[in-house]
Design an enzyme around this catalytic site. Structure first.
Site, PDB file in Angstrom:
ATOM      1  N   ASP A   9      10.241-136.819 -85.881  1.00 28.51           N
ATOM      2  CA  ASP A   9      10.346-135.787 -84.846  1.00 28.51           C
ATOM      3  C   ASP A   9      10.442-136.504 -83.504  1.00 28.51           C
ATOM      4  OD1 ASP A   9      10.187-133.095 -83.739  1.00 28.51           O
ATOM      5  OD2 ASP A   9       8.202-133.687 -83.031  1.00 28.51           O
ATOM      6  N   SER A  10      10.824-135.740 -82.474  1.00 31.34           N
ATOM      7  CA  SER A  10      10.871-136.311 -81.138  1.00 31.34           C
ATOM      8  C   SER A  10       9.468-136.669 -80.631  1.00 31.34           C
ATOM      9  CB  SER A  10      11.495-135.295 -80.184  1.00 31.34           C
ATOM     10  OG  SER A  10      10.799-134.064 -80.276  1.00 31.34           O
ATOM     11  N   CYS A  72      12.342-132.259 -86.467  1.00 26.11           N
ATOM     12  CA  CYS A  72      12.713-131.791 -85.131  1.00 26.11           C
ATOM     13  C   CYS A  72      13.917-130.842 -85.249  1.00 26.11           C
ATOM     14  CB  CYS A  72      13.087-133.008 -84.294  1.00 26.11           C
ATOM     15  SG  CYS A  72      13.594-132.618 -82.625  1.00 26.11           S
ATOM     16  N   GLU A 151       1.920-127.999 -75.611  1.00 21.06           N
ATOM     17  CA  GLU A 151       1.364-129.362 -75.499  1.00 21.06           C
ATOM     18  C   GLU A 151       0.179-129.384 -74.551  1.00 21.06           C
ATOM     19  OE1 GLU A 151       3.630-132.802 -75.612  1.00 21.06           O
ATOM     20  OE2 GLU A 151       4.845-132.025 -77.261  1.00 21.06           O
ATOM     21  N   CYS A 184      11.666-124.186 -83.475  1.00 26.63           N
ATOM     22  CA  CYS A 184      11.174-125.355 -82.731  1.00 26.63           C
ATOM     23  C   CYS A 184       9.824-125.716 -83.334  1.00 26.63           C
ATOM     24  CB  CYS A 184      11.033-125.019 -81.246  1.00 26.63           C
ATOM     25  SG  CYS A 184      10.227-126.317 -80.280  1.00 26.63           S
ATOM     26  N   HIS A 186       7.137-126.558 -82.153  1.00 28.74           N
ATOM     27  CA  HIS A 186       5.924-126.128 -81.444  1.00 28.74           C
ATOM     28  C   HIS A 186       5.627-124.637 -81.588  1.00 28.74           C
ATOM     29  CE1 HIS A 186       6.622-130.015 -79.710  1.00 28.74           C
ATOM     30  NE2 HIS A 186       5.630-129.908 -78.832  1.00 28.74           N
TER      31      HIS A 186
HETATM   32  N1  DGL Z   1      10.663-131.174 -81.642  1.00 23.43           N
HETATM   33  C1  DGL Z   1      11.535-130.428 -80.765  1.00 23.43           C
HETATM   34  C2  DGL Z   1      12.217-129.303 -81.588  1.00 23.43           C
HETATM   35  O1  DGL Z   1      11.747-128.893 -82.625  1.00 23.43           O
HETATM   36  C3  DGL Z   1      10.777-129.842 -79.581  1.00 23.43           C
HETATM   37  C4  DGL Z   1      10.364-130.872 -78.561  1.00 23.43           C
HETATM   38  C5  DGL Z   1      11.535-131.588 -77.910  1.00 23.43           C
HETATM   39  O2  DGL Z   1      12.263-130.977 -77.105  1.00 23.43           O
HETATM   40  O3  DGL Z   1      11.731-132.752 -78.222  1.00 23.43           O
HETATM   41  O4  DGL Z   1      13.258-128.853 -81.194  1.00 23.43           O
END
Ligand code: DGL
Length: 291
Positions: A9-10, A72, A151, A184, A186
């Site tokens: 993931d990012s 991600c 976050e 997403c 989050h």
């Molecule tokens: N993990 C990213 C997503 O699911 C969200 C956070 C980011 O923008 O890197 O799109």
């Protein structure tokens, strides 16, 4: 311990996918990479997201994963076709499982998609839904405020969260959507806020749960499930392991053991081709054909 499932993931959001995998497949070992030095991906250009995602995959390749999940949504939406062409390991993103689940539960009403700016502008969810329901009405909405709010530790009942969620959901409500993809990593943490605004007759699709269901199905179909109970989770990050451990606890729902910082030198040293474990090669090939 069998070969792990690789997940990247990012940053720390992909821990919602690890959590769903752990619940569904407790015997599977996981090796996770969170690109905390370069997060967020959701506001970056397509070329940059593709480059970052390829480097993340190359890093995970060192651990010889039986396959890789792109947790991600942004990287799945933008980079999956390029990753699948480039790497031999089967790679699974969250878009197809999420779109399939949303199409199944929309009850012939429009489908809503929420995601980062890059996910929404890629149109990947829309295309995946239209492949399943030709002519479907899909209402997409980028929600850039939600990642920082989560976050920061804001909860679903926080007034700022309520305000942002109500604003983002307004066009979906106006279209009378039947299901909404929380597209997403989050957003599952704000599920109650979405549910309160949309009411009980709109189905919320958590893309983390949807991908875990798909992984469970694929592993069992191809007899790649681990049977012994010695699963381990290893977490690697490109920056600030302490914050990853602290904030990540909320995403994973438990403490994180074994968080390791990967220096930039070490990260870029990853082999350019991912090794493929001989014993899983043919099963992995068949799995790849299914994906
Ligand atoms: N993990 C990213 C997503 O699911 C969200 C956070 C980011 O923008 O890197 O799109």
């Amino acid at each position: 311990m069998g070969l792990p499932i690789g997940i990247f993931d990012s940053g720390l959001g992909g821990l919602t996918v690890v959590r769903a995998i752990r619940r569904r497949l407790p015997n599977e070992s996981v090796v996770y990479f969170g690109d905390t030095a370069r997060v967020p991906y959701g506001i970056k250009s397509g070329d940059t997201i593709i480059r970052f995602a390829a480097e993340d995959c190359e890093f995970l390749g060192r651990y010889d994963p039986k396959f890789i999940i792109v947790a991600c949504n942004t990287a799945s939406a933008v980079a999956l076709p390029s990753l699948s062409r480039r790497f031999r390991q089967p790679i699974l993103g969250v878009i197809e499982p999420g779109a399939r689940a949303a199409a199944e539960v929309c009850g012939d009403r429009p489908i809503g998609i929420l995601g980062t700016e890059a996910t929404i502008s890629s149109g990947a969810y829309r295309r995946a839904i239209e492949r399943r329901i030709p002519g479907a009405t899909v209402i997409e909405r980028a929600c850039p405020l939600l990642v920082p709010l989560v976050e920061e530790g804001r909860r679903p009942d926080d007034p700022l969260v309520r305000l942002a969620v109500a604003e983002y959901l307004a066009p979906l409500q106006a279209a009378d959507v039947g299901s909404v993809v929380l597209g997403c990593t989050h957003y599952p943490l704000l599920k109650e806020a979405f549910a309160d605004v949309l009411g009980p007759d709109v189905a919320l699709v958590d893309s983390a749960e949807a991908v875990a269901d798909e992984v469970a199905y694929l592993l069992s179909s191809y007899r790649m499930l681990e049977s012994s109970g010695d699963a381990v989770q290893r977490f690697f990050v490109s920056d600030n392991p302490d914050r990853f451990r602290d904030v990540g606890r909320r995403f994973l729902g438990e403490d994180l053991a074994h968080v390791t910082l990967v220096s930039q030198d070490e990260f870029l040293k990853a082999p350019k081709r991912m090794p493929a474990h001989a014993a899983t090669r043919s099963a992995a090939d068949r799995l790849e054909e299914t994906l």
